[in-house]
Enzyme design. Structure first.
Site, PDB file in Angstrom:
ATOM      1  NE  ARG A 113      29.228  23.114   6.400  1.00  0.00           N
ATOM      2  CZ  ARG A 113      28.582  23.864   7.293  1.00  0.00           C
ATOM      3  NH1 ARG A 113      28.577  25.174   7.182  1.00  0.00           N
ATOM      4  NH2 ARG A 113      27.956  23.296   8.290  1.00  0.00           N
ATOM      5  CE  LYS A 135      44.905   9.715  -6.797  1.00  0.00           C
ATOM      6  NZ  LYS A 135      45.764   8.543  -7.006  1.00  0.00           N
ATOM      7  CD  GLU A 177      56.269   9.269  -9.521  1.00  0.00           C
ATOM      8  OE1 GLU A 177      55.595   8.816 -10.466  1.00  0.00           O
ATOM      9  OE2 GLU A 177      56.270   8.746  -8.379  1.00  0.00           O
ATOM     10  CE  LYS A 215      49.137  12.580 -11.864  1.00  0.00           C
ATOM     11  NZ  LYS A 215      49.571  12.628 -10.500  1.00  0.00           N
ATOM     12  CD  GLU A 225      43.920   5.751  -9.413  1.00  0.00           C
ATOM     13  OE1 GLU A 225      43.462   6.671  -8.719  1.00  0.00           O
ATOM     14  OE2 GLU A 225      44.966   5.177  -9.154  1.00  0.00           O
ATOM     15  NE  ARG A 229      44.336   9.587 -11.657  1.00  0.00           N
ATOM     16  CZ  ARG A 229      43.744  10.579 -11.027  1.00  0.00           C
ATOM     17  NH1 ARG A 229      42.505  10.903 -11.323  1.00  0.00           N
ATOM     18  NH2 ARG A 229      44.376  11.262 -10.103  1.00  0.00           N
ATOM     19  CG  ASN A 233      49.921   1.856  -9.333  1.00  0.00           C
ATOM     20  OD1 ASN A 233      50.405   2.724  -8.594  1.00  0.00           O
ATOM     21  ND2 ASN A 233      49.435   0.727  -8.874  1.00  0.00           N
ATOM     22  CG  HIS A 236      54.008   3.693  -8.249  1.00  0.00           C
ATOM     23  ND1 HIS A 236      54.661   4.070  -9.392  1.00  0.00           N
ATOM     24  CD2 HIS A 236      53.972   4.803  -7.462  1.00  0.00           C
ATOM     25  CE1 HIS A 236      54.998   5.353  -9.306  1.00  0.00           C
ATOM     26  NE2 HIS A 236      54.603   5.823  -8.136  1.00  0.00           N
ATOM     27  CG  HIS A 240      53.684   2.276  -3.199  1.00  0.00           C
ATOM     28  ND1 HIS A 240      52.494   2.620  -3.791  1.00  0.00           N
ATOM     29  CD2 HIS A 240      54.153   3.404  -2.621  1.00  0.00           C
ATOM     30  CE1 HIS A 240      52.265   3.884  -3.590  1.00  0.00           C
ATOM     31  NE2 HIS A 240      53.254   4.391  -2.886  1.00  0.00           N
ATOM     32  CG  HIS A 256      57.512   7.817  -4.022  1.00  0.00           C
ATOM     33  ND1 HIS A 256      56.678   6.767  -3.725  1.00  0.00           N
ATOM     34  CD2 HIS A 256      57.137   8.257  -5.262  1.00  0.00           C
ATOM     35  CE1 HIS A 256      55.829   6.584  -4.727  1.00  0.00           C
ATOM     36  NE2 HIS A 256      56.089   7.472  -5.675  1.00  0.00           N
TER      37      HIS A 256
HETATM   38  N1  LIG Z   1      48.699  14.516  -4.466  1.00  0.00           N
HETATM   39  C1  LIG Z   1      49.382  13.766  -5.297  1.00  0.00           C
HETATM   40  O1  LIG Z   1      48.944  13.433  -6.391  1.00  0.00           O
HETATM   41  C2  LIG Z   1      50.741  13.325  -4.880  1.00  0.00           C
HETATM   42  C3  LIG Z   1      51.630  12.821  -5.833  1.00  0.00           C
HETATM   43  C4  LIG Z   1      52.910  12.448  -5.417  1.00  0.00           C
HETATM   44  C5  LIG Z   1      53.276  12.573  -4.090  1.00  0.00           C
HETATM   45  N2  LIG Z   1      52.375  13.061  -3.192  1.00  0.00           N
HETATM   46  C6  LIG Z   1      52.744  13.212  -1.780  1.00  0.00           C
HETATM   47  O2  LIG Z   1      53.856  14.086  -1.732  1.00  0.00           O
HETATM   48  C7  LIG Z   1      54.687  13.739  -0.628  1.00  0.00           C
HETATM   49  C8  LIG Z   1      56.108  13.628  -1.117  1.00  0.00           C
HETATM   50  O3  LIG Z   1      56.467  14.824  -1.766  1.00  0.00           O
HETATM   51  P1  LIG Z   1      57.884  15.501  -1.585  1.00  0.00           P
HETATM   52  O4  LIG Z   1      58.947  14.546  -1.928  1.00  0.00           O
HETATM   53  O5  LIG Z   1      57.833  16.820  -2.249  1.00  0.00           O
HETATM   54  O6  LIG Z   1      57.946  15.607   0.007  1.00  0.00           O
HETATM   55  P2  LIG Z   1      58.203  16.786   1.043  1.00  0.00           P
HETATM   56  O7  LIG Z   1      57.127  17.795   0.974  1.00  0.00           O
HETATM   57  O8  LIG Z   1      58.404  16.103   2.338  1.00  0.00           O
HETATM   58  O9  LIG Z   1      59.563  17.456   0.543  1.00  0.00           O
HETATM   59  C9  LIG Z   1      60.775  16.754   0.651  1.00  0.00           C
HETATM   60  C10 LIG Z   1      61.801  17.537   1.492  1.00  0.00           C
HETATM   61  O10 LIG Z   1      62.269  18.649   0.733  1.00  0.00           O
HETATM   62  C11 LIG Z   1      62.145  19.851   1.481  1.00  0.00           C
HETATM   63  N3  LIG Z   1      61.973  20.911   0.484  1.00  0.00           N
HETATM   64  C12 LIG Z   1      60.877  21.195  -0.261  1.00  0.00           C
HETATM   65  N4  LIG Z   1      61.164  22.137  -1.176  1.00  0.00           N
HETATM   66  C13 LIG Z   1      62.453  22.472  -1.008  1.00  0.00           C
HETATM   67  C14 LIG Z   1      63.346  23.365  -1.676  1.00  0.00           C
HETATM   68  N5  LIG Z   1      62.939  24.058  -2.752  1.00  0.00           N
HETATM   69  N6  LIG Z   1      64.607  23.459  -1.236  1.00  0.00           N
HETATM   70  C15 LIG Z   1      65.048  22.696  -0.190  1.00  0.00           C
HETATM   71  N7  LIG Z   1      64.268  21.809   0.471  1.00  0.00           N
HETATM   72  C16 LIG Z   1      62.989  21.699   0.053  1.00  0.00           C
HETATM   73  C17 LIG Z   1      60.990  19.607   2.408  1.00  0.00           C
HETATM   74  O11 LIG Z   1      61.045  20.440   3.527  1.00  0.00           O
HETATM   75  C18 LIG Z   1      61.205  18.140   2.764  1.00  0.00           C
HETATM   76  O12 LIG Z   1      62.162  18.046   3.788  1.00  0.00           O
HETATM   77  C19 LIG Z   1      54.123  12.450  -0.058  1.00  0.00           C
HETATM   78  O13 LIG Z   1      53.392  12.746   1.093  1.00  0.00           O
HETATM   79  C20 LIG Z   1      53.206  11.937  -1.151  1.00  0.00           C
HETATM   80  O14 LIG Z   1      52.132  11.181  -0.632  1.00  0.00           O
HETATM   81  C21 LIG Z   1      51.144  13.453  -3.567  1.00  0.00           C
HETATM   82 ZN   LIG Z   2      54.938   7.767  -7.386  1.00  0.00          ZN
END
Ligand SMILES: NC(=O)c1ccc[n+]([C@@H]2O[C@H](COP(=O)([O-])OP(=O)(O)OC[C@H]3O[C@@H](n4cnc5c(N)ncnc54)[C@H](O)[C@@H]3O)[C@@H](O)[C@H]2O)c1
Ligand SMILES: [Zn+2]
Length: 359
Positions: A113, A135, A177, A215, A225, A229, A233, A236, A240, A256
């Site tokens: 939990r 999120k 971003e 942000k 949202e 907020r 987008n 996007h 997207h 992305h």
């Molecule tokens: N919660 C939110 O508000 C929010 C906002 C934006 C994105 N997201 C989510 O985040 C994800 C995308 O994030 P991301 O691009 O960080 O993806 P990711 O976590 O897949 O990282 C991208 C790649 O970089 C590698 N990596 C991470 N840190 C590293 C470092 N310091 N040195 C070398 N390699 C490294 C990872 O292993 C991976 O292969 C998606 O799933 C998306 O939905 C969430």
């Molecule tokens: Zn985005």
């Protein structure tokens, strides 16, 4: 060092992990579980353990990539926590990009939990985007982030020492971003960003900090949202759909942020057409983006498919395609309906820009 105080947690920005070490030393957690993927295990864990050594810590290492952000991986995480006999006095530490942060926060929030978790985002994208907003979640049955919840971490520590092992595509992925935040809310930041293409390297903490402040302001004003907020987008609605198209069709798909940049150009073009956005701003955007992002052509035949993906987007209301456009830098216009014809002309404009961009 810089700090952003949100109502129930603090984001610390620093080059190193000194502040995290101090914070952990005054907490009463008895055990620490650190979630990593194989890349952050290789690149970030050595830095973490040197700068912030912890007694009683166990590692949970999963495979990297969005395809592992699912229930099966969560089951592996929960299984390991059970094997370690983790109890509710434990702290779960997410050390990685957005996949680790979203899924680790989700797994920690469901385990018994809910146990406390903190985020140490290690990609620029996760630092500027996932650090605020609470999120959490996983992908499910081909739907991105379909299962999840809103919950804030106990703390976020952004350390620029992790940037050293990110390649330029990963850096630019997060920068998209940062550009977006400036375009929707902070003209001054946009002017600075467009004047100096090396700003991130030279002034990393300041750039990340300003972007997060934007942000923060937007999310605090509209946590659910309903209004402003939605401005987050920008780029996007179209971006997207292009990201999904590329994922389905390319062997080396767009990241992305790369897709969002195309979306921002397309939506800025429509802003000129529909909201009197000054064409010079659009030209500036194209000029800035052409220095960092791939010249990805959108084939004419792809536009109908992209339109279909836009219609499937979970953010759609009442079958209309609504986008965030701009009337000025820093002045978004929410919920503007766009049509297939308009998408087509925006894609034509973008493809023409790309031809120059390549030459
Ligand atoms: N919660 C939110 O508000 C929010 C906002 C934006 C994105 N997201 C989510 O985040 C994800 C995308 O994030 P991301 O691009 O960080 O993806 P990711 O976590 O897949 O990282 C991208 C790649 O970089 C590698 N990596 C991470 N840190 C590293 C470092 N310091 N040195 C070398 N390699 C490294 C990872 O292993 C991976 O292969 C998606 O799933 C998306 O939905 C969430
Ligand atoms: Zn985005």
């Amino acid at each position: 060092m810089k700090e952003i105080k949100l109502h129930d947690y603090t984001i610390v920005l620093d080059e190193h992990l000194t502040n995290l070490k101090m914070w952990l030393s005054v907490q009463s957690y008895t055990r620490f579980y650190i979630l990593l993927d194989e890349n952050t295990h290789q690149h970030c864990w050595p830095i973490f353990k040197k700068e912030c050594p912890l007694d009683h810590c166990e590692l949970i290492v999963i495979e990297s990539g969005e395809i592992h952000k699912n229930l099966d991986t969560c089951a592996l995480i929960w299984q390991q926590l059970l094997q370690f006999r983790a109890d509710r006095n434990a702290l779960f530490i997410n050390l990685g990009g957005g996949v680790i942060g979203d899924m680790g926060g989700f797994a920690a929030s469901c385990y018994k939990r809910g146990i406390d978790f903190i985020n140490i985002p290690t990609t620029v994208l996760s630092q500027v985007d996932a650090s605020i907003g609470g999120k959490l979640g996983i992908d499910f049955k081909n739907g991105k982030n379909l299962i999840g919840l809103f919950k804030n971490p106990k703390r976020v520590h952004i350390a620029t020492c992790f940037h050293g092992t990110l390649d330029h595509r990963q850096i630019n992925n997060g920068l998209a971003e940062i550009y977006k935040h400036a375009l929707i809310a902070d003209e001054l930041q946009w002017i600075k960003l467009k004047a100096n293409s090396n700003f991130l390297e030279e002034d990393t903490l300041e750039v990340l900090y300003n972007s997060l402040l934007i942000k923060q302001q937007i999310v605090e004003e509209d946590p659910f949202e309903k209004g402003i907020r939605k401005a987050l987008n920008f780029g996007h609605t179209i971006g997207h759909a292009i990201e999904t198209f590329s994922l389905e069709n390319d062997s080396n798909p767009l990241l992305h942020g790369e897709a969002i940049v195309i979306g921002m150009i397309a939506e800025a073009y429509l802003s000129v057409e529909k909201c009197k956005f000054h064409p010079q701003h659009l030209k500036d955007m194209v000029e800035v983006f052409s220095k960092r992002y791939p010249a990805y052509i959108i084939p004419e035949a792809a536009v109908d498919k992209i339109w279909e993906f836009m219609q499937l987007d979970k953010k759609n209301q009442s079958n209309k395609i609504l986008a965030v456009l701009l009337k000025e830098i820093g002045q978004p216009v929410l919920d503007v309906e766009i049509t297939l014809e308009e998408l087509k002309s925006a894609m034509t404009y973008y493809n023409n820009c790309i031809t120059e961009w390549k030459s």
